[in-house]
Structure formats: structure tokens, C-alpha cells
Design an enzyme around this catalytic site. Structure first.
Site, PDB file in Angstrom:
ATOM      1  N   ASP A 286      55.736 123.121  -4.779  1.00 29.17           N
ATOM      2  CA  ASP A 286      55.250 124.326  -4.289  1.00 29.17           C
ATOM      3  C   ASP A 286      54.970 125.572  -5.417  1.00 29.17           C
ATOM      4  O   ASP A 286      55.398 125.254  -6.611  1.00 29.17           O
ATOM      5  CB  ASP A 286      56.033 125.099  -3.206  1.00 29.17           C
ATOM      6  CG  ASP A 286      55.399 125.800  -2.031  1.00 29.17           C
ATOM      7  OD1 ASP A 286      54.123 126.488  -2.481  1.00 29.17           O
ATOM      8  OD2 ASP A 286      55.885 126.231  -1.175  1.00 29.17           O
TER       9      ASP A 286
HETATM   10  C1  NOJ Z   1      53.467 128.655  -1.015  1.00 27.28           C
HETATM   11  C2  NOJ Z   1      53.770 128.104   0.243  1.00 27.28           C
HETATM   12  O1  NOJ Z   1      55.016 127.967   0.587  1.00 27.28           O
HETATM   13  C3  NOJ Z   1      52.843 126.813   0.476  1.00 27.28           C
HETATM   14  O2  NOJ Z   1      53.121 126.367   1.670  1.00 27.28           O
HETATM   15  C4  NOJ Z   1      51.408 126.942   0.134  1.00 27.28           C
HETATM   16  O3  NOJ Z   1      50.726 125.749   0.499  1.00 27.28           O
HETATM   17  C5  NOJ Z   1      51.407 127.252  -1.364  1.00 27.28           C
HETATM   18  N1  NOJ Z   1      51.997 128.625  -1.626  1.00 27.28           N
HETATM   19  C6  NOJ Z   1      49.971 127.308  -1.900  1.00 27.28           C
HETATM   20  O4  NOJ Z   1      49.439 128.453  -1.654  1.00 27.28           O
END
Ligand code: NOJ
Length: 753
Positions: A286
Site C-alpha cells: 500500500d
Molecule cells: C492507500 C489506500 O489504503 C489504498 O486502498 C489505495 O489503493 C492506495 N492508497 C492508492 O491510492
């Protein structure tokens, strides 16, 4: 200087002939062989920097010139957040024509419940209990997003969410592993079409692996403490279903579970995902989740964080550049084996080949004109919003009839074109939203007098100046439609709440409206289950919509006037208050379940004896039942279940249970019921949930129609991870229910030998 370009590598003639001549059913594996050999050939030509470059996902800086050098050096595997097809083509051109090996970039974006045409939030889609809704929504999202060149979305989120305080419950399919598995798999299939090589296919990403939804206290990013058995029985199944549906990628979660951040959890990334499930796509972290292991206190610095996540099985790192910076020295010092890197690159290239990126790196910039907001997309979004609405109360006022001549529309969500779209709509445009106010006005035309006095301007509004005006307008109406709920910003990532009551002065607004004596129909538009007991008491009817998206207004208008009949069911338990959380239907029984002799707080006699309260598991003030249970939802008609029998009383574990019953529509409208089948393993080597959803089916019946229905359930699906963490069906007695929610119905019993 360009020395070698991969586009010049041709397939060997032998392999091409093999593809051409092989029968259809084995063609896929031959194609896979071709891809594997292309991956190996390319890998052999790559320098360490180019390999690590593939493992590097960058966030677009917005400036192509700033990104040019990095891309031309082959040090970018994926770019996040570019949405303009011309720019995407320009960036791709640098990769394909200026980098040594010409490896195309994988363009990615959070397309969560629609790209331009916004569907209900995933929690709303789950309320439809209709995988076709999820699949079609994802298909449309992919058609729209790929039309601008986005080939990878970070969806579906298949985190089990049993705490409505957690803002991200909006993004998933609720509390149940089976429902989440079915809806998540359907979403994967929708994004990826029949084959990733379809030009409109977009690679899916099952996230957040794993346990993120079990965050302590419902506060985002918080730690979790899930045992291995609990992981396997509750949190992993939807991810496994996503791999079986073909999900091309996985994303690690932010949380640490039992002290180990997911982004360096070898057990889940390697043992489970790769070895047990044979996943051959790639795993991305993530956003900076590898780097955040420093703050977790799991790595001393970026070097250690990069080493730990690469060794655990992460293939691509999202935006923190630690792999490119730290892994060269780590490899030199023997902290990371180059074989690990090679494998990660193989996984990434494999997905790029499967997507056909090497053959078709560019996007036709005209595609979007036809794709975005196409009529059939809007139609599908409306259908999804209709099926996602849940009727929680109705004293008979709904559907509104021709006797209704004057309608007072009030509340901050009646005309909230941005907020009804919900969380994660980076590309949604509120100009395209049809709000309930606009839809109702259009639908009723001159036949009904519609007034609009919002009372409050937004959901958190505490200024009650407008309430008086709303009440005055409502006094003259035949019915009051009160649109309340949550602005989009109150749910989603990092938007958690400690209170689940309506925000601002919304409850006061409803209370004041109810004092007029006119029927109040409360329409909630929100991103999570809310504790709206007192609001329900002050309403004649209550229709709940998880943020319903672009076409939500039309859907709600049709539902209120009976042009459509509510059929949604709750994908999460609605607690009476925050104090009851965690509250979910598939809980274990305790040794002292409630037996009916409990005494609630107002009935406790003065100086009552210590053991006078029944000594069972409940709260003195809130009891033990939720406000509304999982699976619950009313209709404008009545459904009756009868004659539940099984084809046998005893089954072998390899047999299929056939549950026969009759469903009758005893009302006077055609409607759809979500039939739910639950089981309970009465005694096992570990305690088992009191009920588990095993099947569901949408059944449409005409007024007065009766239907004999059989639902089949292979006994194998009674398996669970037992005392030894073995996945087995344990012999013994079981109960089985077929009902319209998780709390009603009378079970039949059977035995598994
Ligand atoms: C953080 C989020 O937790 C995740 O779900 C998302 O896909 C990513 N950022 C990318 O934006």
C-alpha cells in the site's frame, strides 16, 4: 543510447504454430507457456537497475519532463494517478521508445466503484446480494477507465468489516466472509473480463492483504490481533476467492497483525498466497506501507524496511522508492537473494504480458468519447442503486400513492450531488449526478406539488435556523421526505467515527418534523451503518441507501413511488449504539448465551441480588440484539417461507445437501426476495459461529405466487479450520435455516458422518 528493444523479440515460430494449432481448451496453457518464455527472455536481458525499476511504482508528479529521465532509464514499472489519455500515451512512448528494453508502464488508479459513471459504494452493492450488479459495475468501470489508458485498479477491497466506526467499511462488502467472497470474485471478473488480454480489461487488485478491517476500535491503520485460525476462517476466504477468480494483483495492508506488518509478513505473502494458493500475479505494497514499517517500529531504517518487505514476498513498492535505493546494496551484502528479485520481476512482467501491454501499449484517445457515461452505463448504475437500497421500516406509507399531492422535501442529502457519490470517486463528476430532488421533480411533474426546504445545508450542520423553515413547509404537505445521512467525506480511508448517530442537527430536524403529525419518510444516504434507532422511531418509514452514486436520485424516486420495489438486505449488522460493537451475526455463542430471563436496566429492582440478572451475555442498557440484523430488509410485499425439509437426514462429507422449501409472495406487488441459507455446526473441535451464511439467491415472485425452491450446498462447504488448523468437515450435528435475514426462521437439523 538505445541498444535493445523488446518489441523486436519475436515469438519462436514453433510456439506460434503451437498456439495456432492447439484445441481451444488447452490454448490458454500454451499461451501461458509463450508468456513464460517471453518473461524469461526479457529477464535475461535486464540489468539489476532495470529489474528494480519494474518493482518501482511512482505517483505521477504531474510533470512529464520531471518523470522523463527515470522512465527512460527503465526505472518505472508503474505510474499511479494519470488519467489523461494523451499524457498517458506520452509517458508510455518514453518507456517504449526511449528506454533500453522498451517495457511498457502499467498505468494505475483507484477506480473503486466506477470511473466516471459512479455506482453505489461497494457496501451498497453488497446490499443487493447480487453478484451480477458487482460484475457489471466493475465491467463498466473497466470500459470507462481503459478508454483513457488505465489498466490497473486497486479494487476490490475484500476486507471483512465488523465495525461501522471504520470509515473504510464503505469500500468493502460488509461483515460476512461468504458474501464478501462472492461479491469480490464477481468484481474481479468484471474488471478483468474473460481474459486480461481483452482491450477493455483492467487488472484487479485484491486488497488489503490482510486483516485491515479488524482494526482495533475501528480506527484506521490501527493494529489487529487476529489468530491464525480466525484469519483462515474469516479474513482469508475472500482473498482466496479473489485468486480463484483470477485477480492479477494483491495489495498488502497497512496494519500489523500480532506484531507483524502485512508488508513484511512472510507467512501470508509467501506461505499462504504463493504456496497454498499458487498465486502467480504480483503483490504491491500500500502507499508507503513498506516505509511505514519504520514508524511501526518493525524496521530501523529504509534499508531494513526494503529488505524485510522484499524478502517477505512484496513484488512492487508503492511510491517510496526504497527498493530502487536500498536493494542494490542489500543484494551485494547478501541480505536479499537476487533470485527473490528475479521472481518479483517475473510476476510483474507476467501480468504486463497477460494484459497485452507489449502489443498494445497505447490508447486510442477517441475511445473515451463513446465510453464515458454511456447510456447503458447510466442504466446499469441506476439498477444497482435500486437493488442496493434497503427498506428498514414501513408503517404502510410507502410506496407513495396517487393520493399524495403535496410533498415536502427536506434534509441536507436531498440535493447533495457530490456527497451522494460517496468515497473514492477521484474521477466522478457531480455535474452528472441525478439527485433525489431533481429526480422526484422530474418524475412527478405537475401532478404533485413539491417544495424543497433543506433545513440544514450539509450533514454536519448544527445551525438550526433553517429547521423552522423546513417545519413550516412540511406542515402543508401530505408527506415529508427527509433526506439525511453522511457527506462523502465522513466515510472512506482515514474517516472513522466514534459516534454512529446522525451528525449535526439531523436527528433534531427529524424529531421536529415528526411533531407536525405528518408522515415522515426518512431516506438515509450514508457510507456506513448508522445507529438511527430514535430517528426510525420518529419516522413512518425508513429507506437506507449506502452512497448510491450517479443515478441514486432516480433510483430513490422510483422506490419511493413504487415504480421499483426495495429488495436490498443489510450486509452489516446495525448496532443500537457504538457500545455494542463489535456486533456481527456470525459470533460464537459464549457459554452463557442469552436465554430470555435477562433484566434490562430500567427493570432492575432496587438492591437486587448479585445473581438476579440471569448471568447471561448482554448489556444492561442495550440488551443483546442489534437495531437491525445482518441480512435484514423489507419489501412492499410480504414473503413467507414454509415447508423447509432436507432430502436426507444424514450426509457423507462428499455429498450435497438439498434444502427444499416454499417461498410465497403473499402481498400484492411483484417483488424480489433475497433468500438466505445459514448453517450452524452444533459441536466441533473449536467453537463455531451461531450461524454462517452459505448461500443466497434473489427470487422474484408475482403477487400471490408460490414457488418450491431447492438450494444445494455441498457438505464440503461446512469445512473450517479446526483445532489443528486443518481445513476439514467435522462429523456431527448441524442446523440449517432458510430465511429472509440472519435472525428469523426455524432450523432443521442434519448429521454429517
Ligand atoms: C492507500 C489506500 O489504503 C489504498 O486502498 C489505495 O489503493 C492506495 N492508497 C492508492 O491510492
Amino acid at each position: 543510447m538505445k541498444t535493445f528493444n523488446v518489441k523486436h523479440i519475436s515469438l519462436s515460430l514453433g510456439l506460434m504454430a503451437m498456439i495456432a494449432c492447439t484445441p481451444k481448451n488447452v490454448r490458454l496453457s500454451s499461451a501461458d507457456d509463450v508468456i513464460e518464455s517471453r518473461v524469461e527472455n526479457l529477464l535475461k536481458m535486464m540489468t539489476l537497475e532495470e529489474k528494480l525499476g519494474q518493482m518501482n511504482q511512482i505517483s505521477s508528479s504531474g510533470n512529464i519532463d520531471e518523470m522523463r529521465d527515470l522512465i527512460a532509464r527503465g526505472e518505472v514499472g508503474s505510474i499511479l494517478n494519470e488519467t489523461d489519455p494523451e499524457r498517458i500515451n506520452q509517458l508510455q512512448k518514453i518507456a517504449v521508445e526511449e528506454s533500453r528494453l522498451g517495457i511498457p508502464i502499467l498505468m494505475s488508479r483507484d477506480v473503486i466503484h466506477g470511473f466516471k459513471t459512479i455506482f453505489p459504494i461497494p457496501l451498497g452493492q453488497a446490499a443487493s446480494f447480487d453478484p451480477e450488479i458487482a460484475q457489471e459495475g466493475a465491467r463498466i468501470a473497466a470500459i470507462e477507465a481503459t478508454s483513457v489508458g488505465i489498466k490497473w485498479t486497486f479494487s476490490p477491497m475484500v476486507d471483512i468489516a465488523r465495525d461501522p466506526r471504520w470509515g473504510r467499511c464503505a469500500e468493502g462488502y460488509g461483515e460476512d466472509p461468504y458474501l464478501t467472497s462472492v461479491m469480490g470474485a464477481a468484481t474481479v471478473k468484471g474488471y478483468q473480463a474473460d481474459s486480461l488480454s481483452d482491450p477493455t480489461a483492467m487488472a484487479a487488485c485484491a486488497k488489503h492483504f490482510v486483516g485491515y478491517g479488524a482494526t482495533e476500535g475501528g480506527r484506521d491503520y490501527n493494529s489487529t490481533g487476529i489468530s491464525e485460525r480466525q484469519l483462515r476462517n474469516v479474513y482469508l476466504p475472500p482473498f482466496k476467492a479473489a485468486t480463484e477468480a483470477g485477480a492479477a494483483t494483491f495489495m498488502t495492508s497497512f496494519n500489523d497483525n500480532d506484531g507483524v506488518p502485512s508488508t513484511a509478513n512472510k507467512f501470508i505473502l509467501d506461505n499462504v498466497l504463493r504456496k497454498e494458493w499458487n498465486f502467480d500475479g504480483f503483490v504491491v505494497t500500500d502507499w508507503e506501507s513498506a516505509k511505514e514499517m519504520i514508524k511501526h517500529g518493525f524496521a530501523a531504517d529504509e534499508h531494513e524496511a526494503a529488505v524485510k518487505s522484499a524478502n517477505a514476498g512484496v513484488d512492487m513498492e508503492m511510491v517510496s522508492y526504497m527498493f530502487v535505493k536500498e536493494l542494490p546494496s542489500a543484494i551485494k551484502q547478501g541480505e536479499v537473494d537476487i533470485k527473490k528479485i528475479d521472481n518479483a520481476v517475473r510476476n510483474i512482467l507476467r501480468v504486463k504480458y497477460r494484459l497485452g501491454l507489449f502489443e498494445h501499449p497505447y490508447t486510442d484517445t477517441n475511445l473515451k468519447d463513446k465510453a464515458l457515461y454511456a447510456d447503458d452505463h447510466l442504466k446499469a448504475a441506476k439498477k444497482a442503486a435500486v437493488e442496493s437500497a434497503v427498506l428498514l421500516k414501513n408503517n404502510g406509507i410507502l410506496p407513495l400513492g396517487s393520493n399524495i399531492k403535496k410533498v415536502a422535501i427536506v434534509g441536507p442529502m436531498a440535493d447533495a450531488s457530490y456527497d451522494q457519490l460517496g468515497t473514492w470517486i477521484f474521477d466522478g463528476e457531480s455535474e452528472h449526478t441525478v439527485t433525489p430532488l431533481a429526480a422526484i421533480r422530474k418524475m412527478v411533474g405537475n401532478n404533485v406539488n413539491v417544495t424543497f426546504e433543506p433545513g440544514l445545508t450539509y450533514s454536519r450542520d448544527k445551525n438550526k435556523d433553517g429547521v423552522r423553515r423546513a417545519v413550516a413547509a412540511a406542515k402543508n404537505a401530505d408527506v415529508i421526505l427527509a433526506f439525511v445521512g453522511e457527506e462523502a467525506i465522513l466515510s472512506g480511508e482515514a474517516h472513522c467515527l466514534a459516534s454512529l448517530e446522525l451528525q449535526g442537527a439531523q436527528s433534531e430536524l427529524i424529531a421536529e418534523l415528526s411533531k407536525t403529525g405528518k408522515p415522515v419518510v426518512t431516506v438515509v444516504i450514508a457510507g456506513r451503518p448508522l445507529s438511527i434507532g430514535k430517528d426510525a422511531d420518529n419516522s413512518a418509514a425508513l429507506l437506507y441507501n449506502f452512497h448510491p452514486g450517479t443515478m441514486g436520485g432516480e433510483a430513490i424516486a422510483e422506490l419511493l413511488w413504487g415504480k421499483a420495489v426495495p429488495s436490498g438486505k443489510l450486509p452489516m449488522t446495525f448496532p443500537k449504539s457504538v457500545g455494542q460493537i463489535p456486533m456481527y451475526y456470525a459470533h460464537n455463542n459464549t457459554g452463557r448465551p442469552v436465554v430470555g430471563n435477562e433484566v434490562l436496566i430500567d427493570n432492575i429492582p432496587l438492591h437486587a441480588g448479585q445473581t438476579s440478572l440471569g448471568c447471561t451475555s448482554f448489556y444492561l442498557d442495550e440488551g443483546w440484539t442489534p437495531l437491525y440484523p445482518f441480512g435484514f430488509g423489507l419489501s412492499y410485499t410480504k414473503f413467507e417461507y414454509s415447508n423447509l425439509t432436507l432430502d436426507k437426514t444424514t450426509y457423507n462429507a462428499n455429498e450435497t445437501i438439498k434444502a427444499n422449501f416454499t417461498l410465497a409472495n403473499t402481498g400484492n406487488m411483484e417483488a424480489t426476495e433475497v433468500v438466505q441459507l445459514y448453517t450452524h455446526d452444533i459441536a466441533a473441535s473449536v467453537t463455531r459461529p451461531v450461524k454462517e451464511l452459505k448461500r443466497f439467491e434473489r427470487v422474484t415472485l408475482k403477487p400471490g405466487e408460490k414457488k418450491d425452491i431447492t438450494i444445494e450446498l455441498p457438505a464440503q462447504e461446512l469445512a473450517f479450520y479446526n483445532i489443528d488448523n486443518q481445513y476439514v468437515v467435522e462429523p456431527g450435528q448441524f442446523e440449517l435455516w432458510v430465511s429472509g435475514d440472519s435472525q428469523s426462521g426455524t432450523p432443521v437439523t442434519f448429521e454429517v458422518k
